[in-house]
Structure formats: C-alpha cells, structure tokens
Design a protein around this motif. Structure first.
Motif, short mmCIF file in Angstrom:
data_model
loop_
_atom_site.label_atom_id
_atom_site.label_comp_id
_atom_site.label_asym_id
_atom_site.label_seq_id
_atom_site.Cartn_x
_atom_site.Cartn_y
_atom_site.Cartn_z
N TYR A 94 0.86 -1.16 0.00
CA TYR A 94 0.00 0.00 0.00
C TYR A 94 0.91 1.23 0.00
CZ TYR A 94 -3.29 -3.44 2.01
OH TYR A 94 -4.07 -4.55 2.24
N ARG A 95 0.35 2.38 -0.34
CA ARG A 95 1.15 3.60 -0.23
C ARG A 95 0.25 4.77 0.17
NH1 ARG A 95 2.66 4.88 -6.61
NH2 ARG A 95 0.56 5.51 -7.28
N GLN A 96 0.86 5.75 0.82
CA GLN A 96 0.14 6.94 1.23
C GLN A 96 0.90 8.16 0.75
OE1 GLN A 96 -0.81 7.21 5.41
NE2 GLN A 96 -2.42 8.71 4.98
N PRO A 97 0.42 8.78 -0.34
CA PRO A 97 1.07 10.01 -0.80
C PRO A 97 0.84 11.14 0.20
CG PRO A 97 -0.29 9.01 -2.52
CD PRO A 97 -0.65 8.34 -1.22
N PRO A 98 1.67 12.16 0.17
CA PRO A 98 1.51 13.27 1.11
C PRO A 98 0.13 13.91 0.98
CG PRO A 98 3.26 13.71 -0.49
CD PRO A 98 2.83 12.33 -0.70
N GLY A 99 -0.56 14.04 2.10
CA GLY A 99 -1.86 14.68 2.13
C GLY A 99 -3.01 13.86 1.58
N LYS A 100 -2.75 12.58 1.28
CA LYS A 100 -3.80 11.74 0.69
C LYS A 100 -4.04 10.49 1.52
CE LYS A 100 -2.93 13.26 -4.07
NZ LYS A 100 -2.62 12.82 -5.47
N GLU A 101 -5.09 9.76 1.16
CA GLU A 101 -5.42 8.52 1.84
C GLU A 101 -4.48 7.41 1.39
OE1 GLU A 101 -8.03 10.19 4.15
OE2 GLU A 101 -7.98 7.99 4.14
N ARG A 102 -4.33 6.42 2.26
CA ARG A 102 -3.55 5.24 1.88
C ARG A 102 -4.30 4.48 0.80
NH1 ARG A 102 -0.61 3.27 6.70
NH2 ARG A 102 -2.68 3.41 7.63
N ASP A 131 4.62 8.95 -7.72
CA ASP A 131 4.86 7.75 -6.90
C ASP A 131 5.40 8.12 -5.52
OD1 ASP A 131 6.11 6.17 -9.86
OD2 ASP A 131 4.13 5.90 -8.95
N THR A 132 5.70 9.38 -5.30
CA THR A 132 6.18 9.81 -3.99
C THR A 132 5.14 9.49 -2.91
OG1 THR A 132 7.57 11.56 -4.88
CG2 THR A 132 6.83 11.82 -2.60
N ALA A 133 5.56 8.73 -1.90
CA ALA A 133 4.64 8.28 -0.86
C ALA A 133 5.42 7.50 0.19
CB ALA A 133 3.56 7.37 -1.46
N VAL A 134 4.75 7.23 1.30
CA VAL A 134 5.25 6.23 2.24
C VAL A 134 4.64 4.90 1.82
CG1 VAL A 134 5.42 5.49 4.63
CG2 VAL A 134 5.43 7.94 4.07
N TYR A 192 -3.03 -2.37 12.87
CA TYR A 192 -1.57 -2.42 12.81
C TYR A 192 -1.06 -2.05 11.43
CZ TYR A 192 3.24 -3.91 12.88
OH TYR A 192 4.61 -3.91 12.78
N TRP A 193 -0.11 -1.14 11.42
CA TRP A 193 0.70 -0.83 10.24
C TRP A 193 2.15 -0.69 10.70
CZ3 TRP A 193 -1.12 -0.83 5.29
CH2 TRP A 193 -2.52 -0.82 5.14
N GLY A 194 3.06 -1.12 9.87
CA GLY A 194 4.47 -0.90 10.17
C GLY A 194 4.83 0.57 10.01
N GLN A 195 6.13 0.85 10.09
CA GLN A 195 6.56 2.25 10.02
C GLN A 195 6.61 2.75 8.58
OE1 GLN A 195 8.71 -0.22 10.09
NE2 GLN A 195 10.23 0.36 8.54
N GLY A 196 6.58 1.85 7.63
CA GLY A 196 6.64 2.23 6.23
C GLY A 196 8.04 2.63 5.80
N THR A 197 8.19 2.82 4.49
CA THR A 197 9.45 3.29 3.94
C THR A 197 9.15 4.41 2.95
OG1 THR A 197 11.56 2.61 2.93
CG2 THR A 197 9.57 1.50 2.12
N GLN A 198 9.85 5.51 3.08
CA GLN A 198 9.58 6.69 2.27
C GLN A 198 10.23 6.58 0.90
OE1 GLN A 198 7.82 9.78 3.06
NE2 GLN A 198 8.13 10.07 0.85
N VAL A 199 9.44 6.80 -0.13
CA VAL A 199 9.94 6.89 -1.49
C VAL A 199 9.66 8.30 -1.98
CG1 VAL A 199 9.68 6.10 -3.86
CG2 VAL A 199 9.63 4.44 -1.99
N THR A 200 10.72 8.99 -2.37
CA THR A 200 10.60 10.35 -2.89
C THR A 200 11.20 10.40 -4.29
OG1 THR A 200 10.76 11.28 -0.66
CG2 THR A 200 11.13 12.78 -2.50
N VAL A 201 10.39 10.82 -5.24
CA VAL A 201 10.84 10.89 -6.63
C VAL A 201 10.93 12.37 -7.01
CG1 VAL A 201 10.43 10.16 -8.99
CG2 VAL A 201 9.63 8.74 -7.08
N SER A 202 12.14 12.80 -7.23
CA SER A 202 12.37 14.22 -7.51
C SER A 202 13.69 14.40 -8.22
CB SER A 202 12.37 15.01 -6.20
OG SER A 202 12.70 16.37 -6.44
#
Length: 116
Positions: A37-45, A90-93, A105-115
């Motif tokens: 799953y992913r959660q972009p900044p300011g958006k829903e997972r 695609d930038t999201a956690v 439960y959710w893990g801490q996630g991993t940040q992906v930043t495309v820039s």
C-alpha cells in the motif's frame, strides 16, 4: 506479536528504480495474501499491489501496472516490490500488510521520494 518492517525506500530521480522489502513476523506468513500500500503526502492510503499465498497471482493498481512488480519469498517471510520508471506521483510512504490489513496495525513504512 505481529511485526512488519519495510525497507529500501529513498530519494530517486524520475525514471529511476527501487526495490522495497518487507520482513514479516508473528504470523504464518505463507498463509496470507500480502500487499503493498502507499500513502502520498496529504492523501489517503491506497492499495498498490497484491500477491497470493504461493505467489502465483498478482494484481496491480492501474497507476502502477507495467512498472511495479510484487513478489514474495515464503521461507524468508518477506514480500518485495520492485518499482521501475518512477514518477513524481509515486512519492509516498510505502507499507506492506495482509489483505485485508491487520486490524489496528501498520508498520513504520518506507519513504519513497521521486524528484529531480
């Protein structure tokens, strides 16, 4: 107890690639459909990709089809997400979880930043 530990994120330029990993513990991994799953900044997972218990069937959100590949290694209790041709959208956690997600439960996630 249940634990999901995501890793492999980072800052990449558009068009780049990453391989995300998720190590699972505390449940019988091979018995569960898994997903990224992913959660972009300011958006829903949102659901990105799923894989069945033995890895024989995968599915993808339309926005990532042809660019993302989900896989799993049941002896290692690990699920992967190969992400290619990255776009700024695609930038999201990125999180892994079961399908449906583990209640509360959710893990801490991993940040992906495309820039660039």
């Amino acid at each position: 107890q249940v634990q999901l530990v995501e890793s492999g994120g980072g800052l990449v330029q558009p068009g780049g690639s990453l391989r995300l990993s998720c190590a699972a513990s505390g449940f019988t991994f091979r018995n569960y459909v898994m997903a990224w799953y992913r959660q972009p900044p300011g958006k829903e997972r949102e659901l990105v990709a799923t894989i069945t218990t033995a890895g024989g069937t995968t599915s993808y959100a339309d926005s990532v089809k042809g660019r993302f590949t989900i896989s799993r290694d049941n002896p290692k209790n690990t699920v992967y997400l190969q992400i290619n041709s990255l776009k700024p959208d695609d930038t999201a956690v990125y999180y892994c979880n079961r399908v449906p997600p583990i209640r509360g439960y959710w893990g801490q996630g991993t940040q992906v930043t495309v820039s660039s």
